[in-house]
Design a protein around this motif. Sequence first.
Motif, short mmCIF file in Angstrom:
data_model
loop_
_atom_site.label_atom_id
_atom_site.label_comp_id
_atom_site.label_asym_id
_atom_site.label_seq_id
_atom_site.Cartn_x
_atom_site.Cartn_y
_atom_site.Cartn_z
N THR A 71 -16.54 32.41 -2.36
CA THR A 71 -17.18 33.08 -3.48
C THR A 71 -18.68 32.97 -3.30
O THR A 71 -19.18 31.95 -2.85
N ASN A 72 -19.43 34.00 -3.64
CA ASN A 72 -20.84 34.04 -3.30
C ASN A 72 -21.66 33.05 -4.11
O ASN A 72 -21.84 33.20 -5.31
N SER A 73 -22.18 32.04 -3.44
CA SER A 73 -22.92 30.98 -4.11
C SER A 73 -24.32 31.43 -4.52
O SER A 73 -24.84 30.97 -5.53
N LEU A 74 -24.94 32.30 -3.75
CA LEU A 74 -26.31 32.72 -4.07
C LEU A 74 -26.36 33.52 -5.36
O LEU A 74 -27.28 33.37 -6.16
N ILE A 75 -25.37 34.38 -5.58
CA ILE A 75 -25.32 35.14 -6.82
C ILE A 75 -25.05 34.20 -8.00
O ILE A 75 -25.68 34.30 -9.05
N GLY A 76 -24.13 33.25 -7.80
CA GLY A 76 -23.87 32.27 -8.85
C GLY A 76 -25.08 31.41 -9.14
O GLY A 76 -25.38 31.09 -10.30
N PHE A 77 -25.81 31.03 -8.09
CA PHE A 77 -27.00 30.20 -8.25
C PHE A 77 -28.11 30.95 -8.99
O PHE A 77 -28.75 30.41 -9.89
N ALA A 78 -28.31 32.22 -8.64
CA ALA A 78 -29.32 33.03 -9.33
C ALA A 78 -28.96 33.18 -10.81
O ALA A 78 -29.84 33.13 -11.68
N LYS A 79 -27.68 33.34 -11.08
CA LYS A 79 -27.24 33.43 -12.48
C LYS A 79 -27.51 32.12 -13.21
O LYS A 79 -27.94 32.12 -14.38
N HIS A 80 -27.30 30.99 -12.54
CA HIS A 80 -27.59 29.68 -13.12
C HIS A 80 -29.07 29.56 -13.48
O HIS A 80 -29.43 29.10 -14.57
N LEU A 81 -29.95 29.98 -12.56
CA LEU A 81 -31.39 29.92 -12.83
C LEU A 81 -31.76 30.81 -14.02
O LEU A 81 -32.52 30.39 -14.91
N LYS A 82 -31.23 32.02 -14.04
CA LYS A 82 -31.54 32.94 -15.13
C LYS A 82 -31.07 32.39 -16.47
O LYS A 82 -31.79 32.47 -17.48
N THR A 83 -29.88 31.81 -16.50
CA THR A 83 -29.34 31.24 -17.73
C THR A 83 -30.25 30.13 -18.25
O THR A 83 -30.53 30.05 -19.45
N ALA A 84 -30.71 29.26 -17.34
CA ALA A 84 -31.58 28.16 -17.75
C ALA A 84 -32.91 28.65 -18.29
O ALA A 84 -33.35 28.26 -19.37
#
Length: 284
Positions: free
Chosen positions: A90-103
């Motif tokens: 599963t794509n970690s970079l997309i998940g990570f970018a979503k994590h940053l945006k959420t924060a």
Amino acid sequence: MDASLNIPLEETILTVEINNKRPIELVDLTTSFLSLGEEYKRFVGLHPEFSESPDVRLYIKEIRTGSVKADLMALAATMIPVVTPLLSQTNSLIGFAKHLKTAYDYFLGKAETKPILHNTEYGNLTAIVEPVAKDNGSQINFITQHIDNRTIYQDFKLDSHEANEAQNLIAKERLLLKAPETQPHRKKVLYWYQARNDMQSRAGDRGIIESIAPSPIKIEFEDDAAKDAMLHGLANPFLTGYVVDVAVETIQGKPVLYKVVGYHGKVEPPEQNLLDWAKPRLTE
């Protein structure tokens, strides 16, 4: 981003673009990328569905002309002296970018849900946007896109004003985590989760104060008479709420102990909740 797209990790990059107005101090730029890498490593460690590799890291694929434009790839170091892209995950970079945006959205008041963060993460989030926060009129963009055709899957940005605001609110949040609870919470409603029928016992007593935390927390009493009044009155203690003053002890900002320092009597719960509460939890 729809998880059903299942984009192979090696086909995706995270582009970080800083549109600066003034020259960026080297230490700020270096610390920003180091913090981004550390936050990614922590994120993947907490989400094993993104990778089976324990040593996944962000690597710079390319730095392009313009302002500061860096393409970052997720790679795993192997036993041989090369690095290889992570495949079939599963794509970690997309998940990570979503994590940053959420924060950042939370700290900017764009989202109500507070992300679960620890002290190190607050520092990373602050350092990542430092080059922009110090440069009025600048902007940082985070873009997840296809490595070849540059199809954009997700993107968000912060300008210098937003970066400053986020940093200030992060700093306040960190102070709250460090600040000891000096004043008790007054007249809060507590109900028992489990209790020991022993006035001398300091183990086994747990209760819930929903206005502080939804989970059962260990209880201690400054005055045993308050516990006696709750457990040995005419009312069933597990079908009753109690109005108390309580001091709260925390670890990393999370309640771990309620110390009841005042007792003001009982309060009846809503009738529809009685069946949920009617579970004997009094132990010897």
